[in-house]
Write a protein that holds these residues in place. Structure first.
Motif, PDB file in Angstrom:
ATOM      1  N   LEU A 190      27.684 -13.496 -10.549  1.00 19.09           N
ATOM      2  CA  LEU A 190      26.416 -13.938  -9.970  1.00 19.09           C
ATOM      3  C   LEU A 190      25.434 -14.314 -11.060  1.00 19.09           C
ATOM      4  O   LEU A 190      25.131 -13.504 -11.936  1.00 19.09           O
ATOM      5  CB  LEU A 190      25.811 -12.838  -9.083  1.00 19.09           C
ATOM      6  CG  LEU A 190      24.438 -13.135  -8.474  1.00 19.09           C
ATOM      7  CD1 LEU A 190      24.464 -14.402  -7.616  1.00 19.09           C
ATOM      8  CD2 LEU A 190      23.948 -11.946  -7.649  1.00 19.09           C
ATOM      9  N   ASN A 219      26.277 -10.211  -3.948  1.00 16.38           N
ATOM     10  CA  ASN A 219      26.395 -11.669  -3.963  1.00 16.38           C
ATOM     11  C   ASN A 219      25.003 -12.306  -3.920  1.00 16.38           C
ATOM     12  O   ASN A 219      23.983 -11.616  -3.880  1.00 16.38           O
ATOM     13  CB  ASN A 219      27.297 -12.162  -2.816  1.00 16.38           C
ATOM     14  CG  ASN A 219      26.705 -11.914  -1.444  1.00 16.38           C
ATOM     15  OD1 ASN A 219      25.492 -11.876  -1.242  1.00 16.38           O
ATOM     16  ND2 ASN A 219      27.569 -11.729  -0.456  1.00 16.38           N
ATOM     17  N   ALA A 220      24.977 -13.634  -3.928  1.00 17.76           N
ATOM     18  CA  ALA A 220      23.713 -14.372  -4.011  1.00 17.76           C
ATOM     19  C   ALA A 220      22.796 -14.088  -2.823  1.00 17.76           C
ATOM     20  O   ALA A 220      21.593 -13.864  -3.002  1.00 17.76           O
ATOM     21  CB  ALA A 220      23.996 -15.869  -4.119  1.00 17.76           C
ATOM     22  N   GLU A 273      32.242 -18.301  -9.414  1.00 11.38           N
ATOM     23  CA  GLU A 273      30.918 -17.744  -9.670  1.00 11.38           C
ATOM     24  C   GLU A 273      29.885 -18.342  -8.715  1.00 11.38           C
ATOM     25  O   GLU A 273      30.036 -19.470  -8.257  1.00 11.38           O
ATOM     26  CB  GLU A 273      30.501 -18.040 -11.118  1.00 11.38           C
ATOM     27  CG  GLU A 273      31.466 -17.426 -12.119  1.00 11.38           C
ATOM     28  CD  GLU A 273      31.241 -17.915 -13.541  1.00 11.38           C
ATOM     29  OE1 GLU A 273      31.631 -17.177 -14.447  1.00 11.38           O
ATOM     30  OE2 GLU A 273      30.694 -19.015 -13.732  1.00 11.38           O
ATOM     31  N   GLU A 274      28.841 -17.554  -8.453  1.00  7.23           N
ATOM     32  CA  GLU A 274      27.753 -18.032  -7.605  1.00  7.23           C
ATOM     33  C   GLU A 274      26.531 -18.332  -8.470  1.00  7.23           C
ATOM     34  O   GLU A 274      26.204 -17.568  -9.382  1.00  7.23           O
ATOM     35  CB  GLU A 274      27.357 -16.979  -6.569  1.00  7.23           C
ATOM     36  CG  GLU A 274      28.365 -16.795  -5.463  1.00  7.23           C
ATOM     37  CD  GLU A 274      27.828 -15.848  -4.407  1.00  7.23           C
ATOM     38  OE1 GLU A 274      27.604 -16.307  -3.268  1.00  7.23           O
ATOM     39  OE2 GLU A 274      27.613 -14.659  -4.718  1.00  7.23           O
ATOM     40  N   ASP A 278      26.699 -24.980  -3.798  1.00  7.83           N
ATOM     41  CA  ASP A 278      27.859 -25.181  -2.926  1.00  7.83           C
ATOM     42  C   ASP A 278      28.908 -25.950  -3.720  1.00  7.83           C
ATOM     43  O   ASP A 278      28.694 -27.115  -4.069  1.00  7.83           O
ATOM     44  CB  ASP A 278      27.435 -25.953  -1.677  1.00  7.83           C
ATOM     45  CG  ASP A 278      28.556 -26.126  -0.681  1.00  7.83           C
ATOM     46  OD1 ASP A 278      29.634 -26.635  -1.070  1.00  7.83           O
ATOM     47  OD2 ASP A 278      28.361 -25.768   0.493  1.00  7.83           O
ATOM     48  N   ILE A 317      21.587 -21.844  -3.074  1.00  6.83           N
ATOM     49  CA  ILE A 317      22.857 -21.447  -3.667  1.00  6.83           C
ATOM     50  C   ILE A 317      23.695 -22.703  -3.915  1.00  6.83           C
ATOM     51  O   ILE A 317      23.652 -23.662  -3.128  1.00  6.83           O
ATOM     52  CB  ILE A 317      23.607 -20.437  -2.770  1.00  6.83           C
ATOM     53  CG1 ILE A 317      24.803 -19.863  -3.496  1.00  6.83           C
ATOM     54  CG2 ILE A 317      23.987 -21.035  -1.454  1.00  6.83           C
ATOM     55  CD1 ILE A 317      25.372 -18.630  -2.835  1.00  6.83           C
TER      56      ILE A 317
END
Length: 198
Positions: free
Chosen positions: A120, A2-3, A159-160, A189, A187
């Motif tokens: 990601l 993840n991020a 998706e991030e 939000d 990141i």
């Protein structure tokens, strides 16, 4: 991956005193053309570290670096069972990373990645050293506002998006007046529709 994991691995990989081709990384960092292949190598190492099933590739879809997971064995087995002669190509895109040296042109990389389907999406770029803090925040707010205008964004809420900004030369003096990379991760939000610092 993840991020937050990607960002933390980047910070661990980036060390001002790390040596590449006999030079300290911070000294290479000050020269965009020299630094780009080095940061791409580091990004590839991070993708590879996500697990043995992860593979990296460069300039696929004209994206600087991607990470993907292969499932071709399943397709190959099924093709043999059904007596179908096709080369098995079955993979999932997991990570897409763009690196942009320009302090003012990284928005194109964000827009490009909005149109790519994967969990990601990372943009690594730079802010002028005299524009960190409030000016950087204002730019991130501006980008987040205009991302809302892209239809593809609304289809990718799973998706991030990670933006990582490091020090760039001082915009007023043109001098690289910093001693550290000072990469800061932001990141996206989905509830706030804005970037938040990791």
């Amino acid at each position: 991956m993840n991020a937050s994991e990607f960002y933390n691995k980047l910070l661990l990989s980036i060390n001002e005193n790390r040596i590449f081709n006999g030079k300290r990384l911070i000294d290479i960092y000050r020269y965009d053309a020299e630094y780009t292949p080095v940061i791409i190598k580091i990004i590839n190492e991070i993708i590879d570290s996500a697990g043995s099933e992860y593979h990296h590739q460069n300039e696929y879809f004209r994206i600087d670096a991607i990470g993907w997971v292969s499932h071709y064995e399943d397709m190959e087995t099924d093709a043999k069972k059904e007596n179908i002669r096709l080369n098995p190509h079955l993979w999932d895109l997991k990570i897409a990373v763009e690196h942009e040296n320009s302090k003012s042109d990284w928005t194109d990389e964000i827009i490009k990645l909005i149109h790519v389907k994967c969990p990601l999406k990372v943009v690594i770029s730079y802010s002028h050293s005299d524009e960190r803090g409030d000016i950087e925040r204002k730019k991130l707010d501006f980008v987040a506002k205009w991302m809302q205008e892209i239809n593809a964004l609304q289809k990718g809420t799973d998706e991030e998006y990670l933006i990582i900004l490091g020090n760039g030369y001082n915009h007023k003096t043109g001098i690289s007046d910093y001693e550290t990379f000072d990469y800061v991760g932001y990141i996206y939000d989905w509830d706030r529709k804005n970037f938040v610092r990791i």
